[in-house]
Design a protein around this motif. Structure first.
Motif, short mmCIF file in Angstrom:
data_model
loop_
_atom_site.label_atom_id
_atom_site.label_comp_id
_atom_site.label_asym_id
_atom_site.label_seq_id
_atom_site.Cartn_x
_atom_site.Cartn_y
_atom_site.Cartn_z
N LEU A 45 -0.94 1.38 -8.38
CA LEU A 45 -1.03 2.29 -7.25
C LEU A 45 0.31 2.97 -7.01
O LEU A 45 1.37 2.40 -7.27
CB LEU A 45 -1.44 1.54 -5.99
CG LEU A 45 -2.63 0.59 -6.10
CD1 LEU A 45 -2.85 -0.15 -4.79
CD2 LEU A 45 -3.90 1.33 -6.51
N ARG A 46 0.24 4.18 -6.46
CA ARG A 46 1.46 4.88 -6.06
C ARG A 46 1.25 5.47 -4.68
O ARG A 46 0.23 6.12 -4.42
CB ARG A 46 1.81 5.99 -7.07
CG ARG A 46 3.11 6.72 -6.73
CD ARG A 46 3.54 7.62 -7.88
NE ARG A 46 2.53 8.63 -8.17
CZ ARG A 46 2.53 9.39 -9.28
NH1 ARG A 46 3.49 9.23 -10.18
NH2 ARG A 46 1.58 10.27 -9.48
N HIS A 47 2.22 5.25 -3.81
CA HIS A 47 2.12 5.75 -2.43
C HIS A 47 3.49 6.21 -1.98
O HIS A 47 4.45 5.41 -1.95
CB HIS A 47 1.59 4.65 -1.51
CG HIS A 47 1.38 5.09 -0.10
ND1 HIS A 47 0.15 5.50 0.39
CD2 HIS A 47 2.24 5.21 0.95
CE1 HIS A 47 0.27 5.84 1.66
NE2 HIS A 47 1.54 5.67 2.03
N ASN A 48 3.59 7.47 -1.64
CA ASN A 48 4.84 8.02 -1.11
C ASN A 48 6.04 7.73 -2.00
O ASN A 48 7.14 7.45 -1.52
CB ASN A 48 5.08 7.48 0.31
CG ASN A 48 6.12 8.28 1.07
OD1 ASN A 48 6.29 9.49 0.83
ND2 ASN A 48 6.82 7.64 1.99
N GLY A 49 5.80 7.79 -3.31
CA GLY A 49 6.88 7.59 -4.27
C GLY A 49 7.13 6.14 -4.66
O GLY A 49 7.95 5.87 -5.55
N TYR A 50 6.44 5.19 -4.02
CA TYR A 50 6.60 3.77 -4.35
C TYR A 50 5.41 3.29 -5.18
O TYR A 50 4.29 3.77 -5.02
CB TYR A 50 6.71 2.93 -3.06
CG TYR A 50 7.98 3.19 -2.29
CD1 TYR A 50 9.18 2.61 -2.67
CD2 TYR A 50 7.96 4.03 -1.17
CE1 TYR A 50 10.36 2.85 -1.94
CE2 TYR A 50 9.13 4.28 -0.45
CZ TYR A 50 10.32 3.69 -0.85
OH TYR A 50 11.47 3.94 -0.14
N ALA A 65 1.74 -6.53 -5.46
CA ALA A 65 3.18 -6.68 -5.66
C ALA A 65 3.84 -5.32 -5.73
O ALA A 65 3.39 -4.44 -6.48
CB ALA A 65 3.46 -7.46 -6.93
N PRO A 66 4.92 -5.10 -4.99
CA PRO A 66 5.71 -3.89 -5.18
C PRO A 66 6.35 -3.89 -6.56
O PRO A 66 6.73 -4.94 -7.10
CB PRO A 66 6.78 -3.98 -4.09
CG PRO A 66 6.28 -5.01 -3.13
CD PRO A 66 5.47 -5.96 -3.94
N CYS A 67 6.47 -2.72 -7.16
CA CYS A 67 7.16 -2.54 -8.43
C CYS A 67 8.37 -1.65 -8.19
O CYS A 67 8.46 -0.99 -7.17
CB CYS A 67 6.24 -1.88 -9.47
SG CYS A 67 4.64 -2.71 -9.67
N SER A 68 9.29 -1.64 -9.12
CA SER A 68 10.43 -0.74 -9.00
C SER A 68 10.05 0.65 -9.48
O SER A 68 8.96 0.87 -10.03
CB SER A 68 11.62 -1.26 -9.81
OG SER A 68 11.44 -1.01 -11.18
N GLU A 69 10.97 1.60 -9.30
CA GLU A 69 10.72 2.97 -9.77
C GLU A 69 10.58 3.03 -11.28
O GLU A 69 10.06 4.01 -11.83
CB GLU A 69 11.85 3.90 -9.31
CG GLU A 69 13.21 3.65 -9.95
CD GLU A 69 13.95 2.50 -9.32
OE1 GLU A 69 15.05 2.17 -9.82
OE2 GLU A 69 13.44 1.93 -8.32
N THR A 389 -2.97 7.17 -1.12
CA THR A 389 -2.61 6.27 -2.22
C THR A 389 -3.32 6.70 -3.51
O THR A 389 -4.54 6.85 -3.54
CB THR A 389 -2.99 4.81 -1.89
OG1 THR A 389 -2.28 4.41 -0.71
CG2 THR A 389 -2.64 3.89 -3.03
N GLU A 390 -2.54 6.90 -4.55
CA GLU A 390 -3.08 7.28 -5.86
C GLU A 390 -3.34 6.03 -6.70
O GLU A 390 -2.53 5.10 -6.70
CB GLU A 390 -2.09 8.15 -6.64
CG GLU A 390 -1.62 9.40 -5.94
CD GLU A 390 -0.51 10.07 -6.73
OE1 GLU A 390 -0.80 10.62 -7.82
OE2 GLU A 390 0.65 9.99 -6.28
N ILE A 391 -4.44 6.04 -7.41
CA ILE A 391 -4.70 5.00 -8.40
C ILE A 391 -4.30 5.57 -9.76
O ILE A 391 -4.94 6.48 -10.28
CB ILE A 391 -6.18 4.57 -8.40
CG1 ILE A 391 -6.56 3.98 -7.04
CG2 ILE A 391 -6.43 3.54 -9.52
CD1 ILE A 391 -8.02 3.57 -6.94
#
Length: 398
Positions: A45-50, A65-69, A389-391
């Motif tokens: 997933l991607r949301h607001n650049g994260y 889980a959050p991922c890094s850029e 939120t993008e998948i």
């Protein structure tokens, strides 16, 4: 004469066999999870650049889980690994990670990129397991040993004058109440060149004069020096009685690193780019560093880093994880809440993107920050349910 801080203890000799036993010992505790939790799908997933990795079980269990850029260019590699975990019991996470390692000889592509992907997968599954059990992830990883951390502040600058750098560090001390600082030496992987003529030596002496004799000063070479120059700079580091001397030599030069460690009395901190448990074991067995610095992503996640911490503890060494800000710094908080031998001070680079996701916030006060203790990873990521939120991709079990 250099005065070793009492936070550090003499090296305890350990054998390769002892360290191998630690590497082989399981970490995950699943007593609170009597029933299988079968992995049904993953989605990036991607949301607001994260970036975030979501895992779901067949009974509606979910972990995120959050991922890094770095996910922006590593997600295709991650996508290669995820199908191996589908249909498996998430309680067998360590076995799943080992299967990924050997399937399609994936070990041939191991390195920072590989282990970042594994760290994201592991964190998502741990979040799902802990939420299903109704506990914080620490309860699945050995238990919680502390509720707050002392921080040190750093600037990350290399092209400031000593006077400018001291002013910046002082402002950050004033903002946070930190009792310790860290600053950069040399020119970063620069083959002995300073970033500005005379900056390294000038900054070392000025920082000690400015902050006083009792203030804790960490120094970081970022691989700037060979052994000869690293020892020369290390003598100056010792002359100002610095707390530790981080990565004077290139991260892949274990021989020069050990030569510097052997020549100096100041503790050497090392390991931020390391991805191999066996190389960590070599560093520990040979006392090539006195502070170990695994990264919660680069080294492959909580389980791998806990094994590094256990090996370090056997040799009487502290662990001060490397962090790079944001959600990576958040994972460092959780990790240091678990390991008994966490160092006394930990780097604060801010929690960009995280603050609003932690119930109660992440306020730094008097040089300390509390370690969150909510279910799973302790994050509220309900905003990911929004249409924004993008998948990026999704993989599902057959």
């Amino acid at each position: 004469m250099y005065q070793l801080h009492p936070d550090f203890q003499p090296h305890i000799p350990v054998t390769a066999e002892q360290l191998q036993e630690i590497m082989d010992r399981p970490v995950l505790v699943t007593d609170r999870l009597p029933d299988p939790i079968i992995i049904d799908s993953f989605a990036m997933l991607r949301h607001n650049g994260y970036w975030f990795l979501r895992v779901r079980g067949t009974k509606g269990e979910e972990g995120i889980a959050p991922c890094s850029e770095r996910a922006s260019y590593l997600y295709l590699l991650l996508k290669k690994f995820l199908p191996i975990a589908l249909g498996k019991d998430a309680r067998q996470l360590e076995a799943i990670l080992q299967e990924i390692y050997v399937t399609d000889i994936n070990y041939k592509i191991q390195g920072l990129a590989y282990w970042c992907c594994i760290a994201w997968l592991e964190s998502a599954v741990l979040d799902m397991l802990a939420k299903t059990a109704g506990v914080h992830i620490s309860e699945l990883l050995g238990g919680r040993v502390r509720d707050e951390l002392n921080i040190y502040v750093a600037s990350g600058n290399r092209h400031t004058t000593p006077e400018e750098e001291v002013d910046i560090l002082q402002s950050r001390v004033d903002e946070t109440g930190a009792k310790a600082i860290k600053f950069k030496l040399g020119g970063r992987m620069s083959r002995n060149k300073d970033s500005l003529a005379g900056r390294t030596e000038g900054l070392l002496h000025l920082a000690r004069k400015h902050f006083g004799d009792d203030f804790i000063i960490h120094t970081d070479g970022n691989g700037s020096f060979d052994a000869r120059k690293g020892i020369e700079i290390g003598r100056i580091v010792e002359s100002i009685n610095a707390y530790f001397y981080e990565e004077p030599c290139p991260f892949d030069d274990l021989w020069d690193t050990k030569a510097v460690a052997d020549a100096l009395d100041v503790p050497l901190a090392f390991g931020e780019q390391e991805t191999s448990l066996r190389r960590f074991a070599w560093i520990i067995e040979n006392d090539a560093a006195q502070v170990l610095q695994p990264d919660l992503q680069y080294t492959g996640g909580f389980i791998q880093c806990i094994k590094v911490a256990r090996m370090a503890q056997a040799a009487g060494k502290p662990v001060t994880p490397h962090v790079s800000g944001g959600f990576a710094s958040y994972n460092m908080l959780l990790f240091c809440g678990i390991i008994p031998n966490a160092g006394h001070y930990h780097e604060y680079k801010g929690f960009q993107g995280v603050e609003d996701c932690v119930p109660g916030g992440l306020t730094v006060k008097d040089g300390k920050v509390r370690i969150p203790d909510g279910p799973g990873l302790g994050l509220d990521l309900s905003f990911l349910r929004s249409p924004e939120t993008e998948i990026i991709f999704e993989v599902k079990a057959p």
